[in-house]
Design a protein around this motif. Structure first.
Motif, PDB file in Angstrom:
ATOM      1  N   GLN A  56       0.549  -1.451   0.028  1.00  0.00           N
ATOM      2  CA  GLN A  56       0.057   0.138  -0.062  1.00  0.00           C
ATOM      3  C   GLN A  56       0.744   1.762  -0.095  1.00  0.00           C
ATOM      4  O   GLN A  56       0.033   1.738  -0.798  1.00  0.00           O
ATOM      5  CB  GLN A  56      -1.078   0.267   1.345  1.00  0.00           C
ATOM      6  CG  GLN A  56      -2.498  -0.267   0.740  1.00  0.00           C
ATOM      7  CD  GLN A  56      -2.933  -0.338   2.520  1.00  0.00           C
ATOM      8  OE1 GLN A  56      -2.766   0.413   2.988  1.00  0.00           O
ATOM      9  NE2 GLN A  56      -4.732  -0.765   1.783  1.00  0.00           N
ATOM     10  N   ASP A 458     -10.705   6.393   2.707  1.00  0.00           N
ATOM     11  CA  ASP A 458     -10.900   5.192   1.970  1.00  0.00           C
ATOM     12  C   ASP A 458     -10.898   4.189   2.757  1.00  0.00           C
ATOM     13  O   ASP A 458     -11.318   3.625   3.251  1.00  0.00           O
ATOM     14  CB  ASP A 458      -9.098   5.175   3.001  1.00  0.00           C
ATOM     15  CG  ASP A 458      -7.519   6.063   2.095  1.00  0.00           C
ATOM     16  OD1 ASP A 458      -7.783   6.633   1.155  1.00  0.00           O
ATOM     17  OD2 ASP A 458      -7.028   5.381   2.625  1.00  0.00           O
ATOM     18  N   GLN A 459     -11.362   2.982   1.122  1.00  0.00           N
ATOM     19  CA  GLN A 459     -11.921   1.909   1.296  1.00  0.00           C
ATOM     20  C   GLN A 459     -10.967   1.257   1.601  1.00  0.00           C
ATOM     21  O   GLN A 459      -9.582   0.937   1.372  1.00  0.00           O
ATOM     22  CB  GLN A 459     -13.075   1.678  -0.128  1.00  0.00           C
ATOM     23  CG  GLN A 459     -13.663   2.499  -0.437  1.00  0.00           C
ATOM     24  CD  GLN A 459     -15.308   2.134   0.774  1.00  0.00           C
ATOM     25  OE1 GLN A 459     -15.658   0.990   0.685  1.00  0.00           O
ATOM     26  NE2 GLN A 459     -15.705   3.300   1.396  1.00  0.00           N
ATOM     27  N   VAL A 462      -7.608  -2.690  -0.692  1.00  0.00           N
ATOM     28  CA  VAL A 462      -7.656  -1.985  -1.743  1.00  0.00           C
ATOM     29  C   VAL A 462      -5.953  -2.195  -2.282  1.00  0.00           C
ATOM     30  O   VAL A 462      -5.040  -1.744  -0.940  1.00  0.00           O
ATOM     31  CB  VAL A 462      -7.465   0.063  -2.045  1.00  0.00           C
ATOM     32  CG1 VAL A 462      -7.697   0.429  -3.679  1.00  0.00           C
ATOM     33  CG2 VAL A 462      -9.816   0.316  -1.701  1.00  0.00           C
ATOM     34  N   TYR A 463      -5.691  -2.874  -3.423  1.00  0.00           N
ATOM     35  CA  TYR A 463      -4.337  -3.116  -3.736  1.00  0.00           C
ATOM     36  C   TYR A 463      -3.880  -2.433  -3.830  1.00  0.00           C
ATOM     37  O   TYR A 463      -2.627  -1.539  -3.874  1.00  0.00           O
ATOM     38  CB  TYR A 463      -4.601  -4.038  -4.817  1.00  0.00           C
ATOM     39  CG  TYR A 463      -2.780  -4.311  -5.484  1.00  0.00           C
ATOM     40  CD1 TYR A 463      -2.286  -5.608  -4.715  1.00  0.00           C
ATOM     41  CD2 TYR A 463      -2.948  -4.192  -6.819  1.00  0.00           C
ATOM     42  CE1 TYR A 463      -1.128  -5.501  -5.393  1.00  0.00           C
ATOM     43  CE2 TYR A 463      -1.784  -4.753  -7.538  1.00  0.00           C
ATOM     44  CZ  TYR A 463      -0.802  -5.823  -6.878  1.00  0.00           C
ATOM     45  OH  TYR A 463       0.340  -6.014  -7.896  1.00  0.00           O
ATOM     46  N   TYR A 465      -3.796   2.400  -4.328  1.00  0.00           N
ATOM     47  CA  TYR A 465      -4.714   3.566  -4.619  1.00  0.00           C
ATOM     48  C   TYR A 465      -4.270   4.161  -5.226  1.00  0.00           C
ATOM     49  O   TYR A 465      -5.077   5.070  -5.297  1.00  0.00           O
ATOM     50  CB  TYR A 465      -4.442   4.251  -3.355  1.00  0.00           C
ATOM     51  CG  TYR A 465      -5.341   3.375  -2.099  1.00  0.00           C
ATOM     52  CD1 TYR A 465      -6.515   3.386  -2.010  1.00  0.00           C
ATOM     53  CD2 TYR A 465      -4.709   2.811  -0.991  1.00  0.00           C
ATOM     54  CE1 TYR A 465      -7.131   3.388  -0.624  1.00  0.00           C
ATOM     55  CE2 TYR A 465      -5.473   1.953  -0.296  1.00  0.00           C
ATOM     56  CZ  TYR A 465      -6.862   2.164   0.241  1.00  0.00           C
ATOM     57  OH  TYR A 465      -7.575   2.233   1.353  1.00  0.00           O
ATOM     58  N   PHE A 468      -7.159   5.188  -7.332  1.00  0.00           N
ATOM     59  CA  PHE A 468      -7.809   6.322  -6.928  1.00  0.00           C
ATOM     60  C   PHE A 468      -7.330   7.289  -7.081  1.00  0.00           C
ATOM     61  O   PHE A 468      -7.077   7.601  -5.592  1.00  0.00           O
ATOM     62  CB  PHE A 468      -8.895   5.103  -5.605  1.00  0.00           C
ATOM     63  CG  PHE A 468      -9.659   4.320  -6.137  1.00  0.00           C
ATOM     64  CD1 PHE A 468     -10.839   4.093  -6.323  1.00  0.00           C
ATOM     65  CD2 PHE A 468      -8.754   2.906  -5.295  1.00  0.00           C
ATOM     66  CE1 PHE A 468     -11.130   2.424  -6.528  1.00  0.00           C
ATOM     67  CE2 PHE A 468      -8.871   1.776  -6.279  1.00  0.00           C
ATOM     68  CZ  PHE A 468     -10.504   1.380  -5.947  1.00  0.00           C
TER      69      PHE A 468
END
Length: 562
Positions: A56, A458-459, A462-463, A465, A468
């Motif tokens: 991340q 922030d979900q 999520v591999y 970001y 997004f």
């Protein structure tokens, strides 16, 4: 009914190496097996957290000690981290290891009532561990559908891309549950039927009550999930469609079955943690536990309430708003008895003669961090706020502010406190305090930023970001800071491991009762021999008689005649 104390250690024959260490029936050896396995799985789960957080923070870069992380591996790592830390770290350490070690010693018994069932419990648990680790090497890799295993990700191979891994995950979890059902039977029967003469119900230490109540909660809640797991395996292997709407099934059914177990499960691990903390704060504040019976009845009430809060996990799953209101109310209600227990512990500390040992520091940090987790849970218990915050990193931060105090802070407090009894030697206090500050400070540095990123949108899971743009740049420095804090926290476990294993051989000799505690485990030798006691004790008083007026000593052991 109390046990027969007429037998002696002539009943215990000389054990072979296999009998003593590989296939033991001695509750202390089985506790050591659970503790060692749980610690290993906890370190593995921590390594997984380091890997996926590094992905991340620095997407697309190789992670040191691992390599490149692709999307499927990322899903498998996050799933396995949650699974390991809850089912293969918290439960074996807090419930199985401490339960096995403490129950016979603290009630003045020589062993569990069913020692061979006890051994079978660990053997089944170890088999589940092997299957779970083996799933990483199965075709398609380990299961990556989230530790809650929601269909269709868990039920349909084309979505999970792990046809072997998903089934192996379910089998491993099922076997682990069977192991803890067997262990729970032993805990309950032993506490009810093998107590020392004179030990009444209100003379039982709180930590034993918490482990037994946790075992009852587990037994009462796990049945529906085991049934749901069998249906899930049928969906995976025979495509029956229990959770497939096209075949008349319902994927939300799994959510009900899982969380009907999953929320009592939080209290299955919370209650033993609360019990461990109770034992430690009474010893190191030299105070009687404030409101023993209040705490005990509160724990029973918390257990009952835990069965009627599960649907707060489903506020965005199409639940009727009127039903949402009901579960909002029950969620707020269950926070009341848990808060009351925390403040009872604070009342115990009031005007105490407090000694800040490493065990006490971890116990106090549990109270501080867990209260923060409880307060942030109020937001998620309100259906309106949860609609926005659900599946964001706010939930992750809240959950870890409840679970890290339970599994890690309270678990480490117990290890430092009972280490002298387990191994007959003291752990190094300087290394212990370095370990404490190197754990507690980075823990806060990991999750406080995640409250902010979650509230900002922030979900979770999520591999990368960078896919997004609205969150990729503005919050990335916080993700990197949280990841650096994970690494720091993991590095500070090295002094603990060094202290833990070196102290077994080079630590200061502990003696029977280094903390000047009242409960019966401190009557036995350190470490206790096979059979525990040279003479079985009688009990004359409750467990928390500290600083009694008129006594020369500030402790009054349960077995000391009046």
């Amino acid at each position: 009914m109390s046990q027969d104390h007429t037998h002696n250690h002539g009943d215990h024959h000389q054990q072979t190496f296999l009998e003593k260490y590989i296939f033991p029936v001695d509750h202390k050896r089985i506790a050591a097996q659970y503790l060692t396995t749980g610690m290993f799985m906890g370190l593995l789960g921590g390594f997984f957290a380091y890997v996926f957080r590094s992905q991340q923070a620095h997407p697309g870069h190789e992670v040191p000690l691992y390599g490149l992380v692709n999307a499927n591996q990322y899903n498998a790592l996050t799933t396995s981290h949650g699974t390991l830390m809850i089912f293969w770290f918290a439960m074996p350490v807090l419930v199985a290891a401490f339960g096995n070690f403490l129950i016979p010693l603290m009630i003045g018994a020589d062993d569990m009532v069913f020692p061979r069932i006890n051994r079978l419990s660990y053997q089944i648990f170890f088999l589940s561990t092997v299957i779970l680790i083996a799933s990483f090497f199965a075709p398609g890799g380990a299961f990556g559908g989230g530790w809650t295993a929601y269909p269709p990700l868990s039920s349909t191979a084309q979505f999970s891309t792990t046809p072997w891994g998903s089934t192996m995950w379910i089998v491993a979890v099922g076997l682990e549950f069977v192991a803890f059902l067997l262990g729970g039977i032993n805990f309950i029967v032993t506490l009810m039927n093998a107590r020392a003469p004179g030990m009444r119900m209100y003379d039982i230490p709180i930590v034993l009550w918490t482990i037994v109540i946790a075992s009852i909660l587990f037994m009462a809640s796990v049945g529906p999930l085991l049934a749901g797991a069998i249906m899930l395996i049928f969906d995976q292997t025979m495509h029956i469609g229990f959770y497939d709407p096209q075949k008349g099934g319902d994927p939300v059914l799994w959510q009900h079955l899982f969380w009907f177990f999953g929320h009592p499960e939080v209290y299955v691990v919370l209650l033993p943690a609360m019990g461990i903390v109770a034992e430690i704060i009474t010893v190191f504040s030299r105070k009687k536990l404030f409101g023993y019976r209040t705490v005990l009845f509160t724990m029973f009430g918390t257990g009952v309430l835990s069965f009627v809060v599960w649907a707060h996990h489903q506020f965005i799953a199409g639940i009727d708003p009127r039903m949402s209101n009901l579960f909002t109310v029950t969620t707020i209600l269950i926070s009341i008895p848990v808060t009351e227990m925390c403040f009872v512990y604070i009342a115990t500390l009031y005007k105490g003669s407090i000694e800040l040992t490493t065990a006490m520091l971890f116990a106090l940090s549990f109270l501080a961090a867990f209260l923060m987790g409880g307060v942030t849970g109020i937001f998620l218990g309100a259906s309106g706020a949860d609609t926005y915050l659900h599946d964001t990193y706010f939930v992750i931060a809240h959950f870890h502010y409840t679970f890290v105090p339970i599994a890690i802070l309270a678990g480490l407090a117990g290890m430092y406190f009972w280490y002298p009894k387990m191994y007959g030697r003291m752990m190094n206090e300087t290394l212990g305090k370095i370990h404490f500050w190197g754990t507690f400070i980075p823990f806060n540095c990991i999750f406080i930023p995640l409250f902010y990123t979650g509230a900002a949108g922030d979900q979770r899971r999520v591999y990368n970001y960078e896919n997004f743009p609205h969150t990729a740049t503005d919050l990335h420095y916080l993700r990197q800071f949280a990841t650096a804090s994970v690494i720091v926290m993991l590095l500070f476990q090295i002094p603990f491991l060094y202290n833990y294993f070196v102290s077994m051989f080079k630590g200061k000799i502990a003696g029977k009762n280094p903390w000047q505690s009242n409960t019966l485990e401190w009557v036995a030798e350190s470490p206790p021999p096979h059979g525990n006691f040279s003479e079985f004790p009688n009990v004359y008083r409750p467990p928390y008689e500290y600083s009694v007026p008129g006594r020369d000593k500030d402790f009054w052991p349960q077995n000391e005649p009046t």
